[in-house]
Design an enzyme around this catalytic site. Structure first.
Site, PDB file in Angstrom:
ATOM      1  N   LEU A  15      43.822  43.867  49.333  1.00  0.00           N
ATOM      2  CA  LEU A  15      43.000  44.337  50.453  1.00  0.00           C
ATOM      3  C   LEU A  15      41.622  43.697  50.460  1.00  0.00           C
ATOM      4  CD1 LEU A  15      43.840  48.167  50.324  1.00  0.00           C
ATOM      5  CD2 LEU A  15      44.807  46.444  51.859  1.00  0.00           C
ATOM      6  N   GLY A  16      41.119  43.365  49.301  1.00  0.00           N
ATOM      7  CA  GLY A  16      39.792  42.776  49.204  1.00  0.00           C
ATOM      8  C   GLY A  16      39.498  42.353  47.778  1.00  0.00           C
ATOM      9  N   ALA A  19      33.291  40.075  43.099  1.00  0.00           N
ATOM     10  CA  ALA A  19      32.959  39.360  41.864  1.00  0.00           C
ATOM     11  C   ALA A  19      33.504  40.063  40.632  1.00  0.00           C
ATOM     12  CB  ALA A  19      31.444  39.207  41.751  1.00  0.00           C
ATOM     13  N   THR A  20      33.602  41.387  40.680  1.00  0.00           N
ATOM     14  CA  THR A  20      33.992  42.120  39.478  1.00  0.00           C
ATOM     15  C   THR A  20      35.297  42.888  39.610  1.00  0.00           C
ATOM     16  OG1 THR A  20      32.704  44.046  40.191  1.00  0.00           O
ATOM     17  CG2 THR A  20      31.577  42.418  38.816  1.00  0.00           C
ATOM     18  N   SER A  22      39.172  43.676  42.219  1.00  0.00           N
ATOM     19  CA  SER A  22      40.051  43.447  43.365  1.00  0.00           C
ATOM     20  C   SER A  22      40.614  44.786  43.811  1.00  0.00           C
ATOM     21  CB  SER A  22      41.196  42.493  42.992  1.00  0.00           C
ATOM     22  OG  SER A  22      40.693  41.237  42.581  1.00  0.00           O
ATOM     23  N   VAL A  23      40.833  44.907  45.117  1.00  0.00           N
ATOM     24  CA  VAL A  23      41.363  46.158  45.675  1.00  0.00           C
ATOM     25  C   VAL A  23      42.744  45.889  46.264  1.00  0.00           C
ATOM     26  CG1 VAL A  23      40.979  48.032  47.303  1.00  0.00           C
ATOM     27  CG2 VAL A  23      39.023  46.954  46.181  1.00  0.00           C
ATOM     28  N   LYS A  38      41.310  50.083  42.919  1.00  0.00           N
ATOM     29  CA  LYS A  38      40.324  49.058  42.588  1.00  0.00           C
ATOM     30  C   LYS A  38      40.495  48.708  41.119  1.00  0.00           C
ATOM     31  CE  LYS A  38      35.385  47.989  43.061  1.00  0.00           C
ATOM     32  NZ  LYS A  38      34.086  48.469  43.570  1.00  0.00           N
ATOM     33  N   ASP A 135      24.531  47.603  48.747  1.00  0.00           N
ATOM     34  CA  ASP A 135      25.427  46.558  49.257  1.00  0.00           C
ATOM     35  C   ASP A 135      26.048  46.990  50.595  1.00  0.00           C
ATOM     36  OD1 ASP A 135      26.666  44.123  49.342  1.00  0.00           O
ATOM     37  OD2 ASP A 135      28.292  44.644  47.966  1.00  0.00           O
TER      38      ASP A 135
END
EC number: 2.7.11.10
Length: 716
Positions: A15-16, A19-20, A22-23, A38, A135
């Protein structure tokens, strides 16, 4: 496949990625429920322990409908990596919504207000819990569709979040560079050493950039070549921005910086909403933290917008639809001032129709009494103004060109830009047709009101004329006036002559009103014919057909850009698709210009002529109404004078009768007169008739006064 104790996912269901972490889209092993997981990568574990656990702690603290929910914290079976199990938002992010060609120039007004409401509510919950996100960007605002089909937006990705009070500062740098506060941008992107500390207002800057992006489809600060290619100019734009400016751009290489204080004309937001939003953007996109609004003021001003109601007002003379944002507790006077600000029509000159009926708005009454309006069923403002119509930018000016060679990424970007301009043309075409429909409908209603005025005035004039004609033409009046005694009364003869003159004036007024009715009927027939022609227009269907075909090619380009290259046959097909896509775009824009814009402009010219006729007719009817009223008033006075004269004559006849009883009979006259007894009865009956006629004329005057209470428009 990867899994935790309770959840399972495939690495293809990404899904996304950041930097630290992935989803991924995952499922509950028992219920099959969709969730988002996540998964943190190796880089994340290089961070200090307190930073690693900060996101868990923040999410556990938060519980709000506009913040993505945390369901559980689990570990993968083999590597024992931490996994956040969160609410799954099936409709992607706000960024994916904005990247759709339909929204190339920003969100529709209703959807933008949903975004604003959700972001403000989510941020308010963060501040209540002392959290700074650090963010904020469209990619971190997720969208899902509620049970009733409405959009719901939720803040997500709290990897950079931390607890921070309003008066606290931090020095670490997080975020995405296009949305970073300039002070953070200077250190994080330009790598310049500086000892600045940052406060919670850095989130406000990011919100400002995000809201501008949502409203316009583009970023507010754009150096030549793009934000990531010209970072020094990007920093200059954000730091040199004048007070009040909400956007800045560099149009050519090494060119000057240009500032904008308003949203672009391509924006879909109404001027009513823009007037409320722009001051907020100007005050949160402020580089100096001391001058920037705090969250309290931001929440107060945005809540003020969200608590307002919209009254749709179509200025018939100007042919423009306005959205008037007011509070329900405001008075009509405040509403009228808001209309004045957008239309330049002063409150005293504002007259309204709604669904064909006159609306008399009392300035001191609450605005809650205004009828519920929509864009297709607005209040119609009637005034004297010059038609100007819908202001828009020609979509052809925003159409990029394909490069000659095959470049899959460039071809995709070009197709996306052309398709975005095509959707803008479709929206404008619909708006132009809707504007013509509102013109026709509003004019029809005004003419119906004028026809009703004609009927009422004509009824009053004919009634008065009937009374006068009947009184002037009675045998009894003729027989009385034929006697030598009354013929010698010059005053009675003059009064009777004046009544005849008034009757002639009323007759001419009646004829004039009848001619006006015929003229209005002719104009209305012409209007119906024009309206039928607009209803038969098929330009919208033609544009939509082109868009459907273009969209199919665009999706092919979208798939192709992910591939390393194309085979020979595929490349030939790709080239043909580029040619066909260009032809379709050219056809679409041709239909828009020739079938929509040109017809709309011709309609505006005709509308202006019709409005002049309507205003002239209305002023003419006003003058005729005044003439009828004046005739009624004068006739009432003449009737009263004549009635008084007749009473005196009747009294004189009674005296003559008493004297005649004692005197000898007079010699025979060559022409016998009516018996005095009959003459006396005629006089008494005529007196009573005159009184009744005066009373009827007085009633007519009252009717005319009521007709004249509706204020007339100012002279052109």
């Amino acid at each position: 496949m990867q899994s935790t104790a309770n959840y399972l996912w495939h690495t293809d269901d990404l899904l996304g990625q950041g930097a630290t972490a992935s989803v991924y889209k995952a499922r509950n092993k028992k219920s099959g429920e969709l969730v988002a997981v996540k998964v943190f990568n190796t880089t994340s574990y290089l961070r200090p322990r307190e930073v690693q656990v900060r996101e868990f702690e923040v999410l556990r603290k938060l519980n709000h409908q506009n913040i993505v929910k945390l369901f559980a914290v689990e570990e993968t079976g083999g590597s024992r990596q931490k996994v956040l199990v969160m609410e799954y938002c099936s409709s992607g992010s706000l960024l994916s919504v904005l990247e759709s060609p339909e929204n190339a120039f920003g969100l529709p007004e209703d959807e933008f207000l949903v975004v604003l409401r959700c972001v403000v509510a989510g941020m308010n919950h963060l501040r209540e819990n002392g959290i700074v996100h650090r963010d904020i960007k469209p990619g971190n605002i997720m969208r899902l569709v509620g049970e009733e089909g409405q959009s719901i937006y939720k803040l997500t990705d709290f990897g950079a979040a931390r607890e921070l009070d309003d008066d606290e500062k931090f020095v670490s740098v997080y975020g995405t560079e296009e949305y970073l506060h300039p002070d953070m941008y200077e250190r994080a992107v330009l790598r310049k050493p500086q000892q600045k500390a940052f406060g919670v207002t850095v989130d406000l800057w990011s919100i400002g950039v995000t809201l501008y992006h949502a409203a316009t489809g583009s970023l507010p600060f754009i150096p030549f070549g793009g934000p990531r290619r010209n970072k020094e100019i990007m920093y200059r734009i954000t730091t040199e921005k004048p007070a009040g400016a909400i956007a800045g751009a560099q149009r050519r290489e090494n060119g000057p910086l240009e500032w904008s204080y308003t949203l672009p004309i391509t924006c879909q937001l109404s001027l009513g909403l823009q007037s409320q939003l722009v001051p907020i953007l100007a005050n949160i996109l402020e580089v100096e933290q001391a001058k920037c609004w705090g969250f309290d003021q931001f929440f107060a001003e945005t809540s003020d917008i969200l608590q307002r109601v919209v009254v749709h007002v179509f200025s018939l003379s100007q042919a423009v639809l306005h959205h008037i944002y007011i509070h329900a507790h405001n008075t009509i006077a405040i509403f009228q001032e808001a209309v004045h600000k957008q239309t330049s029509v002063a409150p005293r000159h504002q007259e309204y129709l709604f669904e064909g009926h006159l609306c008399v708005l009392e300035p001191s009454v609450s605005a809650q009494h205004i009828a519920h309006t929509t864009a297709s069923s607005p209040l119609t403002l009637f005034s004297t103004a010059i038609p100007k119509g819908l202001a828009f930018r020609d979509p052809a000016l925003d159409v990029p060109k394909f490069v000659p060679k095959v470049d899959l990424q460039a071809d995709y970007n070009t197709a996306k830009g052309v398709l975005g301009a095509g959707y803008q043309a479709l929206r404008l075409a619909r708006a132009l047709l809707d504007g013509q429909e509102l013109m026709f409908r509003g004019l029809h209603w005004v003419m119906e009101v004028l026809q009703a005025t004609c009927r009422r005035t004509l009824e009053v004039a004919r009634t008065s004329l009937l009374y006068l004609s009947s009184s002037l033409g009675t045998e009894r009046f003729s027989s009385v006036t034929g006697t030598p005694e009354i013929q010698e009364l010059k005053a009675a003869a003059e009064l009777r002559s004046r009544l005849r003159t008034l009757a002639e004036v009323l007759s001419r007024c009646s004829q004039n009103i009848t001619e006006t009715q015929e003229s209005l009927s002719s104009l209305n027939r012409e209007l119906v014919k024009s309206r039928d022609q607009v209803h038969e227009d098929r330009s919208i269907q033609q544009i939509q057909c082109c868009l459907d075909k273009m969209n199919f090619i665009y999706k092919q380009f979208k798939k192709s850009r992910m591939r390393p290259g194309l085979g020979y046959n595929e490349e030939q097909i790709h080239k043909l698709d580029k040619v066909n896509f260009s032809h379709l775009a050219k056809r679409l824009l041709q239909v828009f210009q020739e079938e929509c814009v040109q017809k709309y402009q011709a309609s505006l010219v005709t509308h202006g002529k019709r409005m002049r006729v309507v205003h002239e007719t209305r002023n003419h009817l006003r003058l005729v109404g005044c003439s009828v009223a004046a005739c009624n008033t004068e006739a009432q006075g003449v009737q009263e004078s004549l009635s008084k004269l007749l009473e005196e004559l009747s009294h004189q006849l009674l005296q003559d009768r008493a004297k005649g009883a004692q005197a000898s009979p007079p010699p025979m006259a060559p022409y016998p007169s009516p018996p005095r007894k009959d003459l006396l009865l005629h006089m008494q009956e005529l007196c009573e008739g005159m009184k009744l006629l005066a009373s009827d004329l007085l009633d007519n005057n009252r009717i005319i006064e009521r007709l004249n209470r509706v204020p007339a428009p100012p002279d052109v």
